[in-house]
Design an enzyme around this catalytic site. Structure first.
Site, PDB file in Angstrom:
ATOM      1  CB  CYS A   1      -0.890  -0.021   1.241  1.00 54.02           C
ATOM      2  SG  CYS A   1      -1.819   1.496   1.535  1.00 54.02           S
TER       3      CYS A   1
ATOM      4  CB  CYS B   1      -2.986   3.656  -5.571  1.00 57.37           C
ATOM      5  SG  CYS B   1      -4.182   2.682  -4.601  1.00 57.37           S
TER       6      CYS B   1
END
Length: 266
Positions: A73, A184
């Protein structure tokens, strides 16, 4: 004896990184934890992200002695790595936007960073741009909506193209934008859809393959922990009970995971 590797994300985006690592290292024991009780991380305070990530990783490590953790992440990686490395004596691999390779490959020197709202604000990311893309014009676009679109695609196969196109509207007219960083881990899951709305972009770059190589290199120097009386199946943990669509469960099975269970941490 194979190493046990944990992938951690607020949602399912980290599976894009997991797929790259598993392709390179197919025989490892893999765990995946999605903190769906905290999803999405993009606009949460840094201290909340640090606290949740540390508690979850510590709890899993007590039950399944880990040999390496991948924070799959970008948003979490920009803030949690020092705390994790202080409390856990194993390699911790973070995920950061691929600014450096994007700056190298761009011909127009006009690149885009597509990430979460949290990631594009981080000092860490600004320093990456300063250090590796000072000769580039870097557009930043932060979106929580795209994260949610990617989650929905993996869960039930649906993609709202109108909503996706609206999120990318401000980049559609930038004709010399030739490289986009998928900053992302959710965004590689909808790369094909993103491409439809940015036809001028020649290169879409993410960190997945680089992370896989980093994991492979670090494992060469890891003393694998003994795993006594443990199920060696690949497992998925989540932090909140939720309704799972059949397609989602089938997708996880196809990725090599056999069991899903709730982990109560916070």
């Amino acid at each position: 004896m194979q190493p046990t590797i944990l992938f951690f994300d607020s949602g399912l985006g980290g599976l894009s990184v997991y797929k790259e690592v598993k392709a390179l290292l197919p025989d490892c024991h893999y765990l995946y934890c999605l903190d769906n009780a905290g999803f999405p991380y993009s606009e949460k305070p840094e201290e909340v992200i640090i606290d949740r990530t540390l508690k979850i990783c510590q709890k899993i490590n007590r039950t399944f002695p880990l040999d390496l953790i991948v924070i799959a992440c970008n948003t979490a990686s920009t803030v949690v790595l020092p705390s994790l490395r202080e409390h856990l004596a194993i390699p911790i691999v973070g995920t950061v936007p691929a600014i450096k390779p994007a700056a190298k490959i761009s011909e127009s020197k006009h690149i885009g960073l597509l990430a979460t709202k949290g990631t594009i604000k981080r000092t860490y990311v600004n320093n990456l741009i300063k250090d590796y893309a000072s000769d580039c014009n870097v557009e930043k676009l932060g979106s929580t909506v795209l994260v949610e679109i990617a989650e929905k695609k993996l869960r039930n196969g649906e993609v709202d193209l109108l909503q996706l196109g609206s999120e990318l509207e401000q980049w559609k007219g930038i004709d010399d934008l030739d490289t986009v960083v998928l900053g992302c881990t959710h965004f590689p899951l909808i790369k094909d859809e993103i491409k439809q709305f940015l036809p001028q972009v020649n290169y879409f770059i993410d960190s997945g393959k680089a992370i896989a190589l980093r994991v492979q290199n670090l494992l060469k120097n890891v003393n694998i922990k003994e795993k006594q009386n443990q199920n060696i199946e690949n497992l998925v943990f989540y932090t909140k009970n939720s309704q799972h669509e059949a397609q989602f469960e089938n997708a996880l099975y196809q990725l090599g995971f056999k069991t899903m269970s709730v982990i109560n941490v916070i």
